[in-house]
Structure formats: structure tokens, C-alpha cells
Design a protein around this motif. Sequence first.
Motif, PDB file in Angstrom:
ATOM      1  N   VAL A 284       0.843  -1.196   0.000  1.00  0.00           N
ATOM      2  CA  VAL A 284       0.000   0.000   0.000  1.00  0.00           C
ATOM      3  C   VAL A 284       0.879   1.247   0.000  1.00  0.00           C
ATOM      4  CG1 VAL A 284      -1.768   1.312   1.237  1.00  0.00           C
ATOM      5  CG2 VAL A 284      -1.815  -1.187   1.305  1.00  0.00           C
ATOM      6  N   GLU A 285       0.483   2.219  -0.806  1.00  0.00           N
ATOM      7  CA  GLU A 285       1.123   3.541  -0.772  1.00  0.00           C
ATOM      8  C   GLU A 285       0.031   4.588  -0.582  1.00  0.00           C
ATOM      9  OE1 GLU A 285       4.911   5.006  -2.890  1.00  0.00           O
ATOM     10  OE2 GLU A 285       3.270   5.359  -4.315  1.00  0.00           O
ATOM     11  N   PHE A 286       0.174   5.385   0.478  1.00  0.00           N
ATOM     12  CA  PHE A 286      -0.790   6.443   0.776  1.00  0.00           C
ATOM     13  C   PHE A 286      -0.292   7.767   0.191  1.00  0.00           C
ATOM     14  CE2 PHE A 286      -1.552   3.376   4.175  1.00  0.00           C
ATOM     15  CZ  PHE A 286      -2.935   3.336   4.238  1.00  0.00           C
ATOM     16  N   ASN A 287      -1.079   8.342  -0.697  1.00  0.00           N
ATOM     17  CA  ASN A 287      -0.875   9.717  -1.152  1.00  0.00           C
ATOM     18  C   ASN A 287      -1.788  10.594  -0.306  1.00  0.00           C
ATOM     19  OD1 ASN A 287       0.783   9.354  -3.847  1.00  0.00           O
ATOM     20  ND2 ASN A 287      -0.834   7.807  -3.868  1.00  0.00           N
ATOM     21  N   VAL A 288      -1.220  11.233   0.698  1.00  0.00           N
ATOM     22  CA  VAL A 288      -2.002  12.040   1.639  1.00  0.00           C
ATOM     23  C   VAL A 288      -2.153  13.435   1.040  1.00  0.00           C
ATOM     24  CG1 VAL A 288      -2.188  12.868   4.000  1.00  0.00           C
ATOM     25  CG2 VAL A 288      -1.026  10.693   3.526  1.00  0.00           C
ATOM     26  N   LEU A 289      -3.391  13.854   0.793  1.00  0.00           N
ATOM     27  CA  LEU A 289      -3.645  15.073   0.033  1.00  0.00           C
ATOM     28  C   LEU A 289      -4.117  16.219   0.916  1.00  0.00           C
ATOM     29  CD1 LEU A 289      -5.423  13.633  -3.145  1.00  0.00           C
ATOM     30  CD2 LEU A 289      -2.973  13.861  -2.668  1.00  0.00           C
ATOM     31  N   ASP A 290      -3.973  17.414   0.387  1.00  0.00           N
ATOM     32  CA  ASP A 290      -4.461  18.653   0.998  1.00  0.00           C
ATOM     33  C   ASP A 290      -5.399  19.296  -0.015  1.00  0.00           C
ATOM     34  OD1 ASP A 290      -4.869  21.274   1.818  1.00  0.00           O
ATOM     35  OD2 ASP A 290      -2.755  21.716   2.198  1.00  0.00           O
ATOM     36  N   THR A 291      -6.707  19.187   0.234  1.00  0.00           N
ATOM     37  CA  THR A 291      -7.687  19.718  -0.717  1.00  0.00           C
ATOM     38  C   THR A 291      -8.228  21.082  -0.295  1.00  0.00           C
ATOM     39  OG1 THR A 291      -9.538  18.587   0.375  1.00  0.00           O
ATOM     40  CG2 THR A 291      -8.402  17.389  -1.383  1.00  0.00           C
ATOM     41  N   ARG A 292      -7.569  21.765   0.626  1.00  0.00           N
ATOM     42  CA  ARG A 292      -8.039  23.072   1.112  1.00  0.00           C
ATOM     43  C   ARG A 292      -7.098  24.222   0.792  1.00  0.00           C
ATOM     44  NH1 ARG A 292     -13.347  23.404   1.803  1.00  0.00           N
ATOM     45  NH2 ARG A 292     -14.046  21.350   2.485  1.00  0.00           N
ATOM     46  N   GLN A 293      -5.823  24.021   0.994  1.00  0.00           N
ATOM     47  CA  GLN A 293      -4.881  25.138   1.016  1.00  0.00           C
ATOM     48  C   GLN A 293      -4.613  25.739  -0.366  1.00  0.00           C
ATOM     49  OE1 GLN A 293      -0.620  26.018   3.289  1.00  0.00           O
ATOM     50  NE2 GLN A 293      -1.329  23.932   3.034  1.00  0.00           N
ATOM     51  N   TYR A 294      -4.809  24.941  -1.423  1.00  0.00           N
ATOM     52  CA  TYR A 294      -4.417  25.395  -2.764  1.00  0.00           C
ATOM     53  C   TYR A 294      -5.599  25.501  -3.724  1.00  0.00           C
ATOM     54  CZ  TYR A 294      -0.225  23.508  -0.570  1.00  0.00           C
ATOM     55  OH  TYR A 294       0.775  23.220   0.332  1.00  0.00           O
ATOM     56  N   ARG A 295      -6.807  25.275  -3.247  1.00  0.00           N
ATOM     57  CA  ARG A 295      -7.949  25.222  -4.158  1.00  0.00           C
ATOM     58  C   ARG A 295      -8.403  26.613  -4.571  1.00  0.00           C
ATOM     59  NH1 ARG A 295     -13.536  23.251  -1.745  1.00  0.00           N
ATOM     60  NH2 ARG A 295     -12.440  21.353  -1.073  1.00  0.00           N
ATOM     61  N   ASP A 296      -9.028  26.671  -5.743  1.00  0.00           N
ATOM     62  CA  ASP A 296      -9.768  27.866  -6.149  1.00  0.00           C
ATOM     63  C   ASP A 296     -11.024  27.967  -5.284  1.00  0.00           C
ATOM     64  OD1 ASP A 296      -8.132  28.795  -8.313  1.00  0.00           O
ATOM     65  OD2 ASP A 296      -8.886  27.134  -9.528  1.00  0.00           O
ATOM     66  N   ASP A 297     -11.568  29.165  -5.204  1.00  0.00           N
ATOM     67  CA  ASP A 297     -12.778  29.361  -4.415  1.00  0.00           C
ATOM     68  C   ASP A 297     -13.915  28.522  -4.990  1.00  0.00           C
ATOM     69  OD1 ASP A 297     -14.429  30.353  -2.466  1.00  0.00           O
ATOM     70  OD2 ASP A 297     -14.765  32.283  -3.447  1.00  0.00           O
ATOM     71  N   GLN A 298     -14.803  28.091  -4.125  1.00  0.00           N
ATOM     72  CA  GLN A 298     -15.962  27.336  -4.587  1.00  0.00           C
ATOM     73  C   GLN A 298     -16.769  28.181  -5.570  1.00  0.00           C
ATOM     74  OE1 GLN A 298     -15.107  27.744  -1.381  1.00  0.00           O
ATOM     75  NE2 GLN A 298     -15.202  25.810  -0.268  1.00  0.00           N
ATOM     76  N   ALA A 299     -17.292  27.526  -6.589  1.00  0.00           N
ATOM     77  CA  ALA A 299     -18.043  28.220  -7.629  1.00  0.00           C
ATOM     78  C   ALA A 299     -19.479  28.482  -7.185  1.00  0.00           C
ATOM     79  CB  ALA A 299     -18.042  27.386  -8.911  1.00  0.00           C
ATOM     80  N   ASN A 300     -20.087  29.435  -7.806  1.00  0.00           N
ATOM     81  CA  ASN A 300     -21.533  29.670  -7.675  1.00  0.00           C
ATOM     82  C   ASN A 300     -21.969  29.938  -6.243  1.00  0.00           C
ATOM     83  OD1 ASN A 300     -21.483  28.934 -10.398  1.00  0.00           O
ATOM     84  ND2 ASN A 300     -21.990  26.813  -9.947  1.00  0.00           N
ATOM     85  N   GLY A 301     -21.098  30.537  -5.460  1.00  0.00           N
ATOM     86  CA  GLY A 301     -21.479  30.866  -4.097  1.00  0.00           C
ATOM     87  C   GLY A 301     -21.527  29.685  -3.155  1.00  0.00           C
ATOM     88  N   ASP A 302     -20.848  28.581  -3.487  1.00  0.00           N
ATOM     89  CA  ASP A 302     -20.755  27.415  -2.614  1.00  0.00           C
ATOM     90  C   ASP A 302     -22.110  26.704  -2.550  1.00  0.00           C
ATOM     91  OD1 ASP A 302     -19.609  25.553  -0.969  1.00  0.00           O
ATOM     92  OD2 ASP A 302     -18.936  26.966   0.541  1.00  0.00           O
ATOM     93  N   GLY A 303     -22.239  25.708  -1.684  1.00  0.00           N
ATOM     94  CA  GLY A 303     -23.502  24.988  -1.519  1.00  0.00           C
ATOM     95  C   GLY A 303     -23.760  23.991  -2.639  1.00  0.00           C
ATOM     96  N   TRP A 304     -24.999  23.515  -2.703  1.00  0.00           N
ATOM     97  CA  TRP A 304     -25.443  22.584  -3.743  1.00  0.00           C
ATOM     98  C   TRP A 304     -26.082  23.384  -4.860  1.00  0.00           C
ATOM     99  CZ3 TRP A 304     -25.436  17.112  -4.046  1.00  0.00           C
ATOM    100  CH2 TRP A 304     -24.776  16.476  -2.990  1.00  0.00           C
ATOM    101  N   LYS A 305     -25.519  23.281  -6.059  1.00  0.00           N
ATOM    102  CA  LYS A 305     -25.986  24.074  -7.193  1.00  0.00           C
ATOM    103  C   LYS A 305     -25.900  23.248  -8.478  1.00  0.00           C
ATOM    104  CE  LYS A 305     -26.168  27.865  -4.642  1.00  0.00           C
ATOM    105  NZ  LYS A 305     -25.079  28.851  -4.697  1.00  0.00           N
ATOM    106  N   PRO A 306     -26.623  23.651  -9.507  1.00  0.00           N
ATOM    107  CA  PRO A 306     -26.425  23.045 -10.825  1.00  0.00           C
ATOM    108  C   PRO A 306     -25.045  23.423 -11.361  1.00  0.00           C
ATOM    109  CG  PRO A 306     -28.530  24.201 -10.700  1.00  0.00           C
ATOM    110  CD  PRO A 306     -27.749  24.604  -9.502  1.00  0.00           C
ATOM    111  N   PRO A 307     -24.383  22.539 -12.092  1.00  0.00           N
ATOM    112  CA  PRO A 307     -23.112  22.891 -12.713  1.00  0.00           C
ATOM    113  C   PRO A 307     -23.274  24.092 -13.633  1.00  0.00           C
ATOM    114  CG  PRO A 307     -23.505  20.527 -12.863  1.00  0.00           C
ATOM    115  CD  PRO A 307     -24.780  21.148 -12.370  1.00  0.00           C
ATOM    116  N   THR A 308     -22.253  24.941 -13.681  1.00  0.00           N
ATOM    117  CA  THR A 308     -22.259  26.115 -14.547  1.00  0.00           C
ATOM    118  C   THR A 308     -20.917  26.222 -15.260  1.00  0.00           C
ATOM    119  OG1 THR A 308     -21.365  27.613 -12.874  1.00  0.00           O
ATOM    120  CG2 THR A 308     -23.775  27.307 -12.909  1.00  0.00           C
ATOM    121  N   SER A 309     -20.818  27.192 -16.131  1.00  0.00           N
ATOM    122  CA  SER A 309     -19.549  27.413 -16.831  1.00  0.00           C
ATOM    123  C   SER A 309     -18.436  27.743 -15.854  1.00  0.00           C
ATOM    124  CB  SER A 309     -19.709  28.538 -17.856  1.00  0.00           C
ATOM    125  OG  SER A 309     -20.144  29.739 -17.230  1.00  0.00           O
TER     126      SER A 309
END
Length: 506
Positions: A284-309
Motif C-alpha cells: 500500500v502507498e498512501f498519497n495524503v492530500l491537501d484539498t483546502r490550502q491550494y484550491r480555487d474558491d468554490q463556484a456559484n457561491g458554494d452549496g449545492w448548485k447546478p453545474p455552470t460554466s
Amino acid sequence: MSSLPIGTASAEENNKSNKLQYPFTLGIASGDPLPDGVVLWTRLAPDPLNGGGMDNHPYPVHWEVSLDPDFEKVVKRGTELSKPQLGHSVHVEVEGLKPSTWYYYRFTVRAEVSPTGRTKTAPANNSEVDQLNFAFVSCQNWPTGFFTAYQHLAQDDLDLVVHLGDYIYEGSVNSKVRPLNYTAPEIYTIDDYRNRYALYKMDSDLQAAHANFPWIVTFDDHEVDNNFAGDIPQDPDKQPTEEFLKRRAAAFQAYYEHMPLRRTSFPQGSDIQMYRRLSFGNLVEFNVLDTRQYRDDQANGDGWKPPTSESEDPSRTLLGEEQEQWLLNGLAVSQAKWKVLAQQVFFAHRDGDFDPDEESVSMDAWDGYPAARQRIVDFIAENDIKNAVVLTGDVHTSWANEIKVDFHDPDSKNVGVEFVGTSITSNGDGSDVNSNTPQYLKENPHIKFFNNYRGYVRCKVTQDIWQTDYQVVKYVTRPGASINTRASFVVEDGVPSLKQLVSNPV
């Protein structure tokens, strides 16, 4: 053994120090095991909920590592300073140990001795490994329930524990469930974060889980601020960027102070290096990720939304360009049988709109960054990478998913699987299923399982089979719940699909 702390102190301070109260109130821990060593951790805190209660000078902390719990076969010992600028936390990077070996460890300050911990080194690099047993956990909201799942996990047959984030919650605390009548506002400063970690780490079940196994940890959002994205807080109108980065710096420092992390993760201001790779022989090899520090801002004001451009913009990233390339490069050259992505947010597509012609997805998860997900999925498919397994937390519920090249085509090729673990306590007692579970499974045929109880996920991995057991407790708002295997799934070597072995409604 020195009778006085190292550093300059007044006679009054030295007199007070000689009367040091029991300092190991937050327990002990180990983590990031390598074939020849492991990190040992503790933090001195005789008054844990009020800043720790230590004097403003370093203390020598003695440590020992032994082959036996009575410390008659000590193999390593030394002294590390607890420094006030790091909250009197101690991180010891022990080296020179043997691979695949259980060890016992403890700390001593003056006459005070910590509990004894147990830890295990990783197998030798590229060695043949027949089996690895581990559990993964996430989302332990202290005021919403008892950490009963940890009580059971501490007694399980495991080699290590993986924590996928939300170790603390940063919001205001008003405990109506716990017997400790503790209230506190939302946290912003280093003192705030230290006290919040102390509140959580005083839990005896959490301490037992740390003391029995080495941990691999990464954070999600609540260790800093709910749904933060890079340098953007949840409420940018309330926290200017400069103020938020000060808060993030305090949060990252407190996280480091309370986790068994190596010096390579020592925070630099408002930045911390968390993504890393840990291997367990050829298995087993664990790739331990950081999905917060480098992400772009959430699209469409965050939350549950229909996909957009905006959400589908191919330039958007969840990992950042550097981490994404690091992940792909590692997957391409890995010699391990099972390649694991240990990460935070839901990876598979999850449509919450049950109209066949409409979609609603979580903008905080990989669905809000579909092009970034597709780059990973396509890379796995095009390079014929076998046995990709994604481990996920965040959503406080259990799921088992097949990862497809095209999630909108049920006949599309599978390239891996995802196991999503429920919370330790977040969202309270829960239920077996929700009223909309049948609709969810029908709308998302690649999702093979859902459960809404709390607990942890146990994985037994061999060269031929990956088995995942969803371990659940029926309630957390009072102590004493039994543990049950709600469902078990297996994945066969080279076959990226889920086969359910066990289904036990609780």
C-alpha cells in the motif's frame, strides 16, 4: 535527570516549576511511520483549557522507546525541549528502529510519567508485505456526541489509523450532550485554537485510539474555518484576507502543535506542507492530500448548485498545479499493489437532484471542480494504473462508490473505487438510511452503498483483496453503544469494482 528546566527563570518561577502538576492531560500519540522510525508526540498542559498552564520557559522532556511495555528492553531514549512558543508541544522523530516492529514509548517530566503508548514502524521499502490492517476516521465534533467509535477502534486489530480531517470544529461550543458544561465562542487566535484542541484531546477514548496505533493525519476545513478555500474564508465580507491569513497561521500552528507530524510539516506563517507519501512495503502507498490550502474558491457561491460554466472551467483546481502534478507523478511510478488517495471531500460524482434532466452537486467537493477530477481519472485510465482507491471523509455518512471515466454513462469503464467514511460524532445519532436514499442510489448507479450512522471504517488489505468494513454505532448522544459491521465490500486485485459481502441493518 535534570531537576531544573532549561532556560533562564526567576526563583519564584523555579519554585512554581518544582511543583509542576500532572502535565500529560492531553495524552500521547505517534504518527507518520517509516521503516526505521516514527514521530512521538505529547504536549505539556497541566491546565489544559486555560492555555495549558505551563511557565514561559522550556522544559526538558525525556522519552523512551522499548520493545516491551515494562521498558526492560529500551532501544532508544533521549530528551526533547517543550518550547512555550509551540505551546509546550513535543515532537520526537525517532530513528534507527527496525521495520514492521511494534514498540512502546513514554515521556517523563521531572517525576511525572506519561501513559505508555504503542506504535509500529512501516515495513522495509519495497519489501513483500502480505497484509495491512488500518482504519480511517474523520469529523469528530465534540459537543454533538461521545467518541464511542474510538473506544471500539482502540481495541481493534489495526496497524495504523488515518485521520482525514475535521479533528476539531472551530465554531462556537455549547455542549448539551457531554457532562462537561463547556461553552466557548468561535475561535480565531492561537490561544483559542490551543484550548479547542485541548478540549478534544482530553477525551479518554480519543486518547486510547492515539496511544494504541500510529496515525497518519491531514486536515479538512474545520481545523481552520468552515469551507475555506486557499486564502478565502467562509465569510470574506466578515474577514478581510489579511485577517484571515493571520487566523489560518494560528490554526496551522495549533494543528502542528497537536499532531504527530514531522518537521517537514512545520508551518511557515500561513502555509503548511501537508501533502506527502507514505509506503508500506510493496502493498500500500498512501498519497495524503491537501484539498483546502491550494484550491480555487468554490463556484456559484458554494452549496449545492447546478453545474455552470464557472464550476466547469477547465482551469479550476482543487489541489493546486504543483500538488496535482506530484500526485500524478507518484501514481505513475508507484510499485505498490494498492495506490491510495487519502483525502477529504467526495470524489465521485453525486447528483442530488432526482429529476433525470437536472443536476445539483456540492460545489465544495470534487463535483465543484470536475475538470480537475477528470484529469486524475483520465491519467489513471490512460496509464492503466491498477488498484486506485480513494478514501474520503467530510460528509458525515458512509458511501461506497465506483469511479468511472464518465460518471454520466453507467456503462463507462471503472478506474478505481472510493470508500467514504462516516463521522465519529458530527450530525449526532443518525439513522440507517435517509428517506431519499433509494432516489440517491437510483440517480447515481455508481454509488453502491449509503448509511447514516456514525463510526469508523476498517480496511484489511492483502496482495489479492481489499476488504472494507463499515463499523457503526447506533447512537453517540449517550455513551455505551456497541459496534456493528453495517456492510463489507471487497475489491479484487486488478478489478476496480465493488462486491458486497455483508449487509447488516442495525
